[in-house]
Design a protein around this motif. Structure first.
Motif, PDB file in Angstrom:
ATOM      1  N   ASP A  66     -15.935  -1.867  -3.237  1.00 48.19           N
ATOM      2  CA  ASP A  66     -15.376  -2.715  -4.290  1.00 48.19           C
ATOM      3  C   ASP A  66     -16.167  -4.015  -4.412  1.00 48.19           C
ATOM      4  O   ASP A  66     -16.897  -4.406  -3.506  1.00 48.19           O
ATOM      5  CB  ASP A  66     -13.915  -3.015  -3.922  1.00 48.19           C
ATOM      6  CG  ASP A  66     -13.084  -3.495  -5.094  1.00 48.19           C
ATOM      7  OD1 ASP A  66     -13.611  -3.544  -6.222  1.00 48.19           O
ATOM      8  OD2 ASP A  66     -11.908  -3.830  -4.868  1.00 48.19           O
ATOM      9  N   HIS A  73      -4.901  -5.577  -3.634  1.00 43.41           N
ATOM     10  CA  HIS A  73      -4.770  -4.201  -4.111  1.00 43.41           C
ATOM     11  C   HIS A  73      -3.352  -3.658  -4.064  1.00 43.41           C
ATOM     12  O   HIS A  73      -2.569  -4.000  -3.184  1.00 43.41           O
ATOM     13  CB  HIS A  73      -5.679  -3.281  -3.290  1.00 43.41           C
ATOM     14  CG  HIS A  73      -7.121  -3.508  -3.581  1.00 43.41           C
ATOM     15  ND1 HIS A  73      -8.020  -3.899  -2.636  1.00 43.41           N
ATOM     16  CD2 HIS A  73      -7.804  -3.420  -4.753  1.00 43.41           C
ATOM     17  CE1 HIS A  73      -9.212  -4.041  -3.211  1.00 43.41           C
ATOM     18  NE2 HIS A  73      -9.101  -3.769  -4.494  1.00 43.41           N
ATOM     19  N   ASP A  84      -6.272  -3.033  -9.023  1.00 47.17           N
ATOM     20  CA  ASP A  84      -6.535  -4.416  -8.656  1.00 47.17           C
ATOM     21  C   ASP A  84      -5.354  -5.299  -9.011  1.00 47.17           C
ATOM     22  O   ASP A  84      -4.711  -5.117 -10.025  1.00 47.17           O
ATOM     23  CB  ASP A  84      -7.776  -4.926  -9.398  1.00 47.17           C
ATOM     24  CG  ASP A  84      -9.042  -4.331  -8.817  1.00 47.17           C
ATOM     25  OD1 ASP A  84      -9.018  -3.908  -7.647  1.00 47.17           O
ATOM     26  OD2 ASP A  84     -10.054  -4.299  -9.539  1.00 47.17           O
TER      27      ASP A  84
HETATM   28 ZN   LIG Z   1     -10.365  -3.819  -6.140  1.00 53.29          ZN
END
Ligand SMILES: [Zn+2]
Ligand SMILES: [Zn+2]
Length: 121
Positions: A66, A73, A84
């Motif tokens: 990421d 998260h 997200d």
């Molecule tokens: Zn993320």
């Protein structure tokens, strides 16, 4: 930085998904990049070590990679889907609560996503 680590970083930074090493490898292939899987792993490890990419561990699922921009998260406990979340940065609160200086924290909110809720009805 190697040619491949630049390509990998670019794939991660332009994706909103949380890609596995395998998926990154497939994307490189589709850009007619000739890297082999071991190269992808080596470069990913390098990027994580240098703090340019963040590795996320999810139970029963391969590691995901990421962007490093600060965010948290939301993880579905059934299918492992990751979304997200942009929550308040709690670094200074945690630092004063546990009176140590830490580098980062990894906050995961566990839930059951809409799809899994429907599938399990
Ligand atoms: Zn993320
Ligand atoms: Zn789910």
């Amino acid at each position: 930085m190697t040619k491949y680590s630049k390509i990998i970083l670019d794939i991660i930074n332009t994706s909103d998904e949380h890609l596995t090493a395998e998926q990154i490898y497939m994307r490189m292939k589709s850009q007619s990049c000739k890297a082999v899987m071991a190269t992808v792993y080596n470069n990913l490890n390098l990027l994580v070590r240098e703090g340019l990419v963040r590795k996320i561990n999810v139970d029963n699922s391969p590691d995901r990679y990421d962007k490093i921009i600060r965010h948290d998260h939301l993880v579905c406990k059934l299918c492992g889907k990751i979304s997200d979340l942009y929550l308040e940065d709690l670094t200074s609160k945690f630092e004063s609560d546990c009176s140590v200086e830490f580098e980062s924290y990894d906050l995961k909110l566990i839930y059951i996503c809409e799809k899994c809720k429907t599938d399990n009805m």
